[in-house]
Scaffold this active site. Structure first.
Site, short mmCIF file in Angstrom:
data_model
loop_
_atom_site.label_atom_id
_atom_site.label_comp_id
_atom_site.label_asym_id
_atom_site.label_seq_id
_atom_site.Cartn_x
_atom_site.Cartn_y
_atom_site.Cartn_z
N THR A 13 65.44 -42.23 34.59
CA THR A 13 64.20 -42.99 34.44
C THR A 13 63.15 -42.16 33.69
O THR A 13 63.31 -40.96 33.49
CB THR A 13 63.63 -43.41 35.81
OG1 THR A 13 63.22 -42.23 36.54
CG2 THR A 13 64.67 -44.17 36.61
N GLY A 14 62.08 -42.82 33.29
CA GLY A 14 61.02 -42.13 32.57
C GLY A 14 61.41 -41.73 31.16
O GLY A 14 60.95 -40.72 30.64
N SER A 16 60.88 -42.86 27.60
CA SER A 16 60.10 -43.83 26.83
C SER A 16 59.47 -43.27 25.56
O SER A 16 58.98 -44.03 24.73
CB SER A 16 59.00 -44.44 27.70
OG SER A 16 58.14 -43.44 28.20
N ILE A 21 60.19 -35.42 28.80
CA ILE A 21 61.31 -34.76 29.48
C ILE A 21 62.50 -35.71 29.58
O ILE A 21 63.66 -35.29 29.45
CB ILE A 21 60.87 -34.28 30.88
CG1 ILE A 21 59.86 -33.13 30.75
CG2 ILE A 21 62.08 -33.81 31.70
CD1 ILE A 21 59.28 -32.66 32.08
N GLY A 22 62.23 -37.00 29.77
CA GLY A 22 63.32 -37.97 29.89
C GLY A 22 64.21 -38.01 28.67
O GLY A 22 65.44 -38.13 28.78
N SER A 158 55.89 -31.53 41.16
CA SER A 158 55.00 -30.79 40.26
C SER A 158 54.62 -29.49 40.95
O SER A 158 55.27 -29.08 41.92
CB SER A 158 53.77 -31.64 39.93
OG SER A 158 53.02 -31.06 38.89
N TYR A 171 47.98 -37.96 42.30
CA TYR A 171 49.28 -37.55 41.74
C TYR A 171 49.88 -36.42 42.57
O TYR A 171 51.07 -36.47 42.92
CB TYR A 171 49.07 -37.10 40.30
CG TYR A 171 50.28 -36.46 39.66
CD1 TYR A 171 51.35 -37.24 39.22
CD2 TYR A 171 50.34 -35.09 39.46
CE1 TYR A 171 52.45 -36.66 38.61
CE2 TYR A 171 51.44 -34.49 38.86
CZ TYR A 171 52.48 -35.29 38.43
OH TYR A 171 53.57 -34.70 37.84
#
Length: 265
Positions: A13-14, A16, A21-22, A158, A171
Site C-alpha cells: 500500500t501507499g 502513488s 517509499i512505496g 516513525s 500522526y
C-alpha cells in the site's frame, strides 16, 4: 534460505508517486521475483502538493516493470478512510493470484498541525487511515491466507518513540499505535505462520523537505545524507524473505544513526 521472493504474492500500500517509499518497495520486491500488487490514493498527494504527484503513476510503474519482465499489478486508487475499502482491497488483491502471502502496509496520512489547532476531523483522519485501515487489512489478510503458506506482514511506524514530533502529534500517536498493533498481532497470528514486524525508516528523502530545513536534517545523519526510499525497501525485502523466518513482533529502526541531540526549531 534465500532472498528470492519467487512465488510470493505481496500487496504493497501507499504506492502513488515516484519518489515515495512505496515505489521503491514495489521495484525491489518485483525484481526479487515477487508478484506485486500495489494500492495508492493519488488525491492525498494532490492535497499535500507533492511535486511528483502523478494520478496514473501506479499503472505507469506496473507497465514499466512488466516491460522489464517483472509481475506488478496496480489496483484502482481508493480512500482507506472509508470503512469498507480496506477489506475490499485485500479481497481484490488476493483475487489476482488466488491468495496473498505478503502484506506491506506502507500507507500513511500525515498533516502538520499545532496542538492549539486540533479538530476532531484532523484527529479522526489520522486514526482511521493509519490505524483502523491497517487493522482491518490485517484481519482480512489473515482470513484469506492458505494454511500451508508462511506469510509476512510489514508495518511502518516513525521516530515518535525515540523523540518528540510536536508538530505532528496526531500522526505520532497513530504511529505509536502501529507499534502496539505489531506486537499484539505478531502473537495472535503466529499460530497461522504469519510474521508481523514494524519498520521505522527514519527521515527519508521522498521530496517533502527542501532548502535550509533539508540541509539541517542532513547534518543530523553521521554519514551526511538523508535516508533513501531504497534503504527502507531493502529492509522490507529482507523481512519478506526466508532469511527473516525467525523474526516477528519486532520494531526495527533503520535510521542511519540519526542524531536527536541536534534539535530543529
Amino acid at each position: 534460505m534465500t532472498l528470492s521472493l519467487v512465488g510470493k504474492n505481496i500487496l504493497v500500500t501507499g504506492v502513488s508517486r515516484p519518489m515515495g517509499i512505496g515505489a521503491a518497495i514495489t521495484k525491489i520486491l518485483a525484481k526479487a521475483g515477487a508478484n506485486v500488487i500495489t494500492h495508492g490514493y493519488s488525491n492525498y498527494d494532490k492535497e499535500q502538493q507533492y511535486k511528483d504527484t502523478a494520478a496514473h503513476f501506479p499503472s505507469t510503474l506496473a507497465n514499466k516493470l512488466a516491460e522489464e519482465g517483472h509481475c506488478v499489478t496496480a489496483l484502482e486508487s481508493s480512500d482507506l478512510s472509508l470503512k469498507d475499502v480496506p477489506e475490499q482491497i485485500i479481497a481484490e488483491a488476493a483475487s489476482k493470484f488466488g491468495y496473498l502471502d505478503g502484506l506491506v502496509l506502507n500507507h500513511a496520512y500525515s498533516v502538520c498541525m499545532s496542538l492549539e489547532e486540533w479538530t476532531a476531523e484532523h484527529i479522526d483522519a489520522h486514526m482511521n487511515i493509519n490505524i483502523r485501515a491497517s487493522m482491518l487489512m490485517i484481519k482480512a489478510f489473515a482470513k484469506q491466507k492458505p494454511q500451508n503458506r508462511n506469510s509476512a506482514i510489514t508495518l511502518f511506524t516513525s521516530g515518535q518513540y525515540l523523540g518528540p514530533m510536536t508538530r505532528e502529534i496526531a500522526y505520532a500517536v497513530s504511529k505509536d499505535a502501529i507499534i502496539g498493533l505489531c506486537k499484539q498481532a505478531a502473537i495472535a497470528l503466529a499460530p497461522q505462520s504469519i510474521r508481523v514486524n514494524c519498520v521505522n525508516p527514519g527521515a527519508t528523502d521522498t521530496g517533502y523537505c527542501e532548502g535550509e530545513a533539508y540541509e539541517t536534517v542532513e547534518k543530523m545523519f553521521p554519514r551526511g545524507r538523508w535516508g533513501t526510499p531504497e534503504d527502507a525497501a531493502k529492509l522490507v525485502h529482507f523481512l519478506h524473505s526466508d532469511y527473516a523466518d525467525w523474526i516477528t513482533g519486532e520494531v526495527i529502526a533503520s535510521e542511519g544513526g540519526f542524531r536527536r541531540d541536534i534539535t530543529l526549531d
